[in-house]
Design an enzyme around this catalytic site. Structure first.
Site, PDB file in Angstrom:
ATOM      1  N   TYR A  55       0.820  -1.218   0.000  1.00 58.32           N
ATOM      2  CA  TYR A  55       0.000   0.000   0.000  1.00 58.32           C
ATOM      3  C   TYR A  55       0.853   1.267   0.000  1.00 58.32           C
ATOM      4  O   TYR A  55       0.444   2.290  -0.562  1.00 58.32           O
ATOM      5  CB  TYR A  55      -1.007  -0.017   1.158  1.00 58.32           C
ATOM      6  CG  TYR A  55      -2.133  -0.978   0.875  1.00 58.32           C
ATOM      7  CD1 TYR A  55      -3.158  -0.628  -0.010  1.00 58.32           C
ATOM      8  CD2 TYR A  55      -2.145  -2.258   1.410  1.00 58.32           C
ATOM      9  CE1 TYR A  55      -4.159  -1.524  -0.327  1.00 58.32           C
ATOM     10  CE2 TYR A  55      -3.147  -3.163   1.105  1.00 58.32           C
ATOM     11  CZ  TYR A  55      -4.155  -2.795   0.230  1.00 58.32           C
ATOM     12  OH  TYR A  55      -5.142  -3.680  -0.108  1.00 58.32           O
ATOM     13  N   VAL A  92      -9.707   3.144  -4.089  1.00 60.38           N
ATOM     14  CA  VAL A  92      -9.122   3.647  -2.840  1.00 60.38           C
ATOM     15  C   VAL A  92      -8.140   4.775  -3.110  1.00 60.38           C
ATOM     16  O   VAL A  92      -7.502   5.292  -2.195  1.00 60.38           O
ATOM     17  CB  VAL A  92      -8.445   2.516  -2.030  1.00 60.38           C
ATOM     18  CG1 VAL A  92      -9.466   1.430  -1.676  1.00 60.38           C
ATOM     19  CG2 VAL A  92      -7.258   1.908  -2.773  1.00 60.38           C
ATOM     20  N   HIS A 108     -14.855   1.317  -0.253  1.00 61.03           N
ATOM     21  CA  HIS A 108     -13.769   0.391   0.084  1.00 61.03           C
ATOM     22  C   HIS A 108     -12.604   1.097   0.781  1.00 61.03           C
ATOM     23  O   HIS A 108     -11.491   0.593   0.791  1.00 61.03           O
ATOM     24  CB  HIS A 108     -13.277  -0.345  -1.172  1.00 61.03           C
ATOM     25  CG  HIS A 108     -14.286  -1.308  -1.718  1.00 61.03           C
ATOM     26  ND1 HIS A 108     -14.258  -1.791  -3.000  1.00 61.03           N
ATOM     27  CD2 HIS A 108     -15.385  -1.875  -1.134  1.00 61.03           C
ATOM     28  CE1 HIS A 108     -15.279  -2.624  -3.193  1.00 61.03           C
ATOM     29  NE2 HIS A 108     -15.986  -2.671  -2.079  1.00 61.03           N
TER      30      HIS A 108
END
Ligand SMILES: [Zn+2]
Length: 233
Positions: A55, A92, A108
């Site tokens: 991420y 996202v 989400h």
């Protein structure tokens, strides 16, 4: 139509045209990883370093990409629209807000936000997060995770989304595969409550037959065309 209520759902296809990798490539992998290894609570418990690395890399990538004409057209539509307007995204990334969208739900979650598991607060997060990240509010270290809804977790704000779907006159799905629930079921909810439904996708999606109208093509081309049409040229 000018005072009608609109709900729009966007998915990976709209971000892909800004250069962000779609969630599942042709090889079934997501930037070389199996989804189970990076996008589940179990993966995070097992190997938080790998999940953070994944991420963190995607967050860093946001600085290299820009909203495309589809994102910009949706922000333009929202600004001009007199009826209710809600944009629900499965993405996202922060491209919709950077384009100027305001009435926006990230069902989400958002990769530019942290969630502290110690104090349960959420806060903006720009740089790398990593295992040693410290919560800006309670100062606990090592309990901050990306504020992302992983597989097996409950999407955000479903009540507000369901309400908007039941009250909308027009539901538009853009750049989504129609394969991931609960988003894949939105068209049915809207349709049962009498809404017109439109799909704009690169190719007909799995749920294409559920829509009253279907446009095939790139979001960055078709969405501005549609927005121009609905705003009356
Ligand atoms: Zn905290």
């Amino acid at each position: 139509m000018e005072s009608a209520n609109i709900v729009i759902l966007t998915g990976a296809g709209i971000s892909a045209e800004s250069g962000l990798a779609t969630f599942r490539g042709d090889d079934g992998l997501w930037e070389g990883h199996r989804v189970e290894d990076v996008a589940t609570p179990e993966a995070y418990r097992r190997d938080p370093a790998l999940v953070h690395q994944f991420y963190d890399a995607r967050r860093a990538r946001l600085a290299e990409v820009e909203p495309n004409p589809a994102h910009l057209a949706l922000a333009r539509l929202e600004a001009a629209w007199s009826g209710e307007f809600l944009l629900v995204t499965q993405n996202v990334d922060n491209l919709h807000e950077r384009a100027g969208s305001r009435q926006l739900i990230h069902m989400h979650g958002q990769n530019t936000q942290g969630w502290c598991l110690a104090c349960d607060d959420r806060f903006p997060w720009d740089g790398p997060m990593g295992e040693g990240a410290c919560c800006p509010l309670c100062r606990t270290q090592g309990r901050v995770r990306p504020d992302i809804v992983w597989f097996g977790e409950m999407p955000y704000k479903m009540d507000a989304i369901e309400d908007a779907l039941r009250n909308c006159d027009l539901f538009v799905s853009i750049g989504t595969s129609g394969a991931v629930y609960p988003a894949a079921g939105f068209v049915q909810t809207a349709r049962y409550c009498g809404a017109r439904t439109l799909e704009i996708n690169l190719e007909p999606s799995l749920g294409s037959y559920l829509f009253s109208e279907s446009w095939t093509g790139k979001a960055s081309v078709e969405v501005p065309k549609w927005v121009k049409e609905i705003l009356g040229g």
